[in-house]
Design an enzyme around this catalytic site. Structure first.
Site, mmCIF file in Angstrom:
data_model
loop_
_atom_site.group_PDB
_atom_site.id
_atom_site.type_symbol
_atom_site.label_atom_id
_atom_site.label_comp_id
_atom_site.label_asym_id
_atom_site.label_seq_id
_atom_site.Cartn_x
_atom_site.Cartn_y
_atom_site.Cartn_z
ATOM 1 N N ARG A 153 -5.329 3.302 -0.820
ATOM 2 C CA ARG A 153 -4.945 2.538 -2.004
ATOM 3 C C ARG A 153 -6.080 1.584 -2.367
ATOM 4 O O ARG A 153 -6.625 0.908 -1.485
ATOM 5 C CB ARG A 153 -3.658 1.754 -1.709
ATOM 6 C CG ARG A 153 -2.936 1.206 -2.905
ATOM 7 C CD ARG A 153 -1.612 0.601 -2.467
ATOM 8 N NE ARG A 153 -0.665 1.612 -2.006
ATOM 9 C CZ ARG A 153 0.251 1.411 -1.060
ATOM 10 N NH1 ARG A 153 0.336 0.242 -0.450
ATOM 11 N NH2 ARG A 153 1.071 2.370 -0.709
ATOM 12 N N ARG B 256 4.800 -9.968 7.411
ATOM 13 C CA ARG B 256 4.780 -8.700 6.685
ATOM 14 C C ARG B 256 3.918 -8.897 5.441
ATOM 15 O O ARG B 256 3.254 -9.911 5.280
ATOM 16 C CB ARG B 256 6.213 -8.250 6.304
ATOM 17 C CG ARG B 256 7.043 -7.700 7.454
ATOM 18 C CD ARG B 256 6.488 -6.407 8.068
ATOM 19 N NE ARG B 256 6.420 -5.291 7.160
ATOM 20 C CZ ARG B 256 7.417 -4.431 6.927
ATOM 21 N NH1 ARG B 256 8.571 -4.583 7.534
ATOM 22 N NH2 ARG B 256 7.246 -3.431 6.102
ATOM 23 N N LYS B 257 3.973 -7.948 4.529
ATOM 24 C CA LYS B 257 3.166 -8.035 3.311
ATOM 25 C C LYS B 257 3.619 -9.191 2.434
ATOM 26 O O LYS B 257 4.786 -9.607 2.472
ATOM 27 C CB LYS B 257 3.271 -6.725 2.543
ATOM 28 C CG LYS B 257 4.690 -6.314 2.176
ATOM 29 C CD LYS B 257 4.722 -4.873 1.722
ATOM 30 C CE LYS B 257 6.150 -4.354 1.614
ATOM 31 N NZ LYS B 257 6.207 -2.910 1.370
ATOM 32 N N GLY C 268 11.947 8.385 -2.810
ATOM 33 C CA GLY C 268 12.196 9.345 -1.738
ATOM 34 C C GLY C 268 12.839 8.760 -0.511
ATOM 35 O O GLY C 268 13.297 9.499 0.372
ATOM 36 N N CYS D 153 9.465 2.380 -3.198
ATOM 37 C CA CYS D 153 8.180 2.187 -3.885
ATOM 38 C C CYS D 153 8.289 2.535 -5.366
ATOM 39 O O CYS D 153 7.521 2.024 -6.184
ATOM 40 C CB CYS D 153 7.096 3.038 -3.226
ATOM 41 S SG CYS D 153 6.715 2.538 -1.530
ATOM 42 N N GLY D 154 9.216 3.405 -5.728
ATOM 43 C CA GLY D 154 9.447 3.746 -7.128
ATOM 44 C C GLY D 154 10.393 2.811 -7.845
ATOM 45 O O GLY D 154 10.762 3.052 -8.999
#
Length: 544
Positions: free
Chosen positions: A71, A180-181, A436, A441-442
């Site tokens: 990414r 975490r992020k 998914g 993420c979508g």
């Protein structure tokens, strides 16, 4: 490290991966990749270091046999034509010509191998791009208004602010080991182009009278995030001048680093700390860290356009336009990206802009060049006037590359959109998101119709299926609806039947909606039980 890792005082409350990060900072893996693994190959990489590859912006790609996803950070989603050509070259050389635009304005490659990385890092750096910390437990790609600098509605151009904050945090070892992020957004556009409520930290447009003068600045929201347990970011009672944005971002990151949870990976995001502390305690701690700040001023958020910009639009610069292009489910190839770079130079200002809806924008196009630009062959597929459903369909990577995903998403999403575009006409555009796995993420939680991949048992064995949720939206300020995540319906739909089921739900909307009523407003008016009854009847008819 320049700070004291106070969380290490009780190592029994640290997850296994926290102990790994204490042994080796994630940033150290970048040098190890270049000097060791790129030379010795995939089999030389120990499991712990594979987990740290995320700090280089890299994940293992399914089926974890030596290929990687990378990414690349695109601040505010704005790249130059030279940067775009470099990205296209990398895709062409190493990534089987595949390029994905993500829902955080980044660019994503697949099919890379570890020996490719030193050359890729070098090529990126030569044009001022980096993959570093695009993944990992650190401040991630900072999203913003893709129209920054060309937006007739923005209170101020935020690109320089995003660059400043990004430059401070990237490769900064004081903040390379967070629980975490940390996802941030900075935008002064009143239509929530950077999706404030689903970020850990968001700066949104505001004004406040200070010393007798109206001052343009920001309000702050903290604790947003999606995944299996989504949270909407909450407002802090502070007003932030533009020159204080970095100070506030540093303060929030410091609190997260020092007080965030590190015992369980699935309970470590900032949203969980904020939920436990509340906004008042969080604000008090922030003031303790960085000093006093004024109270909130006037919120200038006026609506939510979901980061869609189809078509030709005038810029505030006289005689110039930006052109919003549809990139179906964010996927294009190396040649298409190169052609966009050529168009940006020939007809525009040399920039390509990516959006959180996985689309692209060409900017700075003079009035007398618009028609010639729109006639370019590449814009037949990457259209400025796309069909209704393909224009509003988002999809994550899916099980084509992601080891967490249960189902294929990209091709399925396009197939669903094309099916609906052939069969159904609606006045209002409806947003459909496919994911998914629960990591989302979508971003299915903010969709009008969100489809989450699952598996269902049939006489022929396990087959792909989807769970359906309806009515998601982000906030529109005082003039629009409050942010609300899509609500799940009961009844799992087999993948090969989902397009027809979605069509039936949309026909229900079409037949019962009021004039001008959008999907979210309709879902709020008729209620979840009405949609549940409709879905149950559709599934019963299908089963019979």
């Amino acid at each position: 490290m320049a700070y004291e890792p106070i969380w290490t005082k009780d190592p029994d409350k640290l997850s296994k991966f926290e102990l790994v990060k204490l042994e080796k900072d994630g940033l150290d893996v970048i040098r190890t990749i270049i000097e060791k693994y790129a030379l010795e190959g995939y089999d030389s990489i120990p499991a712990d270091d594979l987990d740290l590859f995320k700090w280089a912006g890299v994940y293992q790609q399914k089926p974890k046999n030596g290929h990687f996803m990378m990414r690349v950070r695109i601040n505010t989603g704005i790249m130059t034509s030279a940067q775009a050509r470099t990205l296209a070259d990398i895709s062409r050389l190493y990534g089987r010509e595949l390029v994905d635009i993500t829902t955080r304005q980044a660019i994503q490659f697949h099919w890379l191998t570890v020996d490719n990385f030193p050359d890729i890092f070098k090529r990126l750096e030569e044009v001022g791009l980096y993959s570093f910390e695009a993944c990992g437990d650190c401040p991630r790609t900072i999203v913003g208004n893709p129209l920054a600098g060309i937006d007739k509605d923005e209170l101020l151009d935020t690109k320089a602010l995003v660059d400043e904050v990004n430059g401070f945090f990237m490769l900064n070892r004081d903040f390379s080991n967070l629980p975490r992020k940390l996802k941030m957004s900075i935008s002064a556009n009143p239509y929530n182009n950077a999706h404030a409520e689903i970020n850990d930290l968001a700066f949104t447009p505001a004004v406040k009278e200070i010393d007798g003068q109206e001052t343009v600045g920001f309000h702050v929201m903290v604790g947003g995030g999606l995944s299996a347990k989504p949270h909407l970011a909450q407002k802090l009672d502070i007003f932030v001048r533009p020159d204080e944005v970095l100070k506030v971002a540093t303060g929030v990151a410091t609190i997260f680093r020092d007080y965030g949870y590190r015992e369980k990976r699935h309970h470590a995001r900032l949203k969980f700390l904020l939920a436990d502390w509340g906004t008042e305690k969080f604000k008090d701690k922030l003031v303790e860290v960085i000093g006093e700040l004024p109270a909130r001023g006037e919120d200038k958020t006026a609506g939510w356009q979901a980061a869609y910009f189809d078509g030709v639009h005038p810029q505030p610069q006289q005689g110039l336009n930006y052109v919003g292009l549809n990139v179906p489910v964010g996927r294009l190839n190396a040649d298409e990206l190169t052609q966009l770079a050529d168009l940006a130079d020939a007809y525009g200002d040399g920039n390509i802009r990516t959006t959180m809806s996985q689309n692209a924008i060409l900017s700075g196009v003079p009035n007398d060049k618009v028609d010639e630009l729109l006639a370019a062959p590449v814009l037949k597929r990457l259209s400025s006037a796309p069909k209704h459903f393909i224009s509003r369909t988002v999809a994550c990577t899916g099980n084509e590359f992601c080891s967490l995903a249960l189902v294929e998403t990209k091709k399925r999403a396009v197939a669903i959109a094309e099916f609906l575009d052939e069969r159904l006409t609606l006045e209002e555009k409806v947003r459909i998101h496919l994911i998914g796995c629960p990591n989302a993420c979508g971003q299915k939680q903010i969709a009008d119709i969100g489809l989450q991949g699952a598996l269902v048992k049939t006489p022929e064995g396990m087959v792909e299926a989807y769970d359906i949720a309806i009515g998601g939206t982000l906030g529109g300020g005082a003039q629009g609806p409050a942010a609300k995540f899509a609500q799940p319906l009961k009844g799992r739909v087999k993948a090969d039947e989902v397009a027809g089921v979605v069509e039936q739900l949309l026909l229900f909307y079409k037949s019962e909606r009021a004039a001008g009523e959008g999907f979210h407003a309709f879902a709020e008016r008729v209620g979840l039980p009405a949609f549940q009854e409709k879905l149950s009847s559709i599934l019963a008819a299908t089963a019979s």
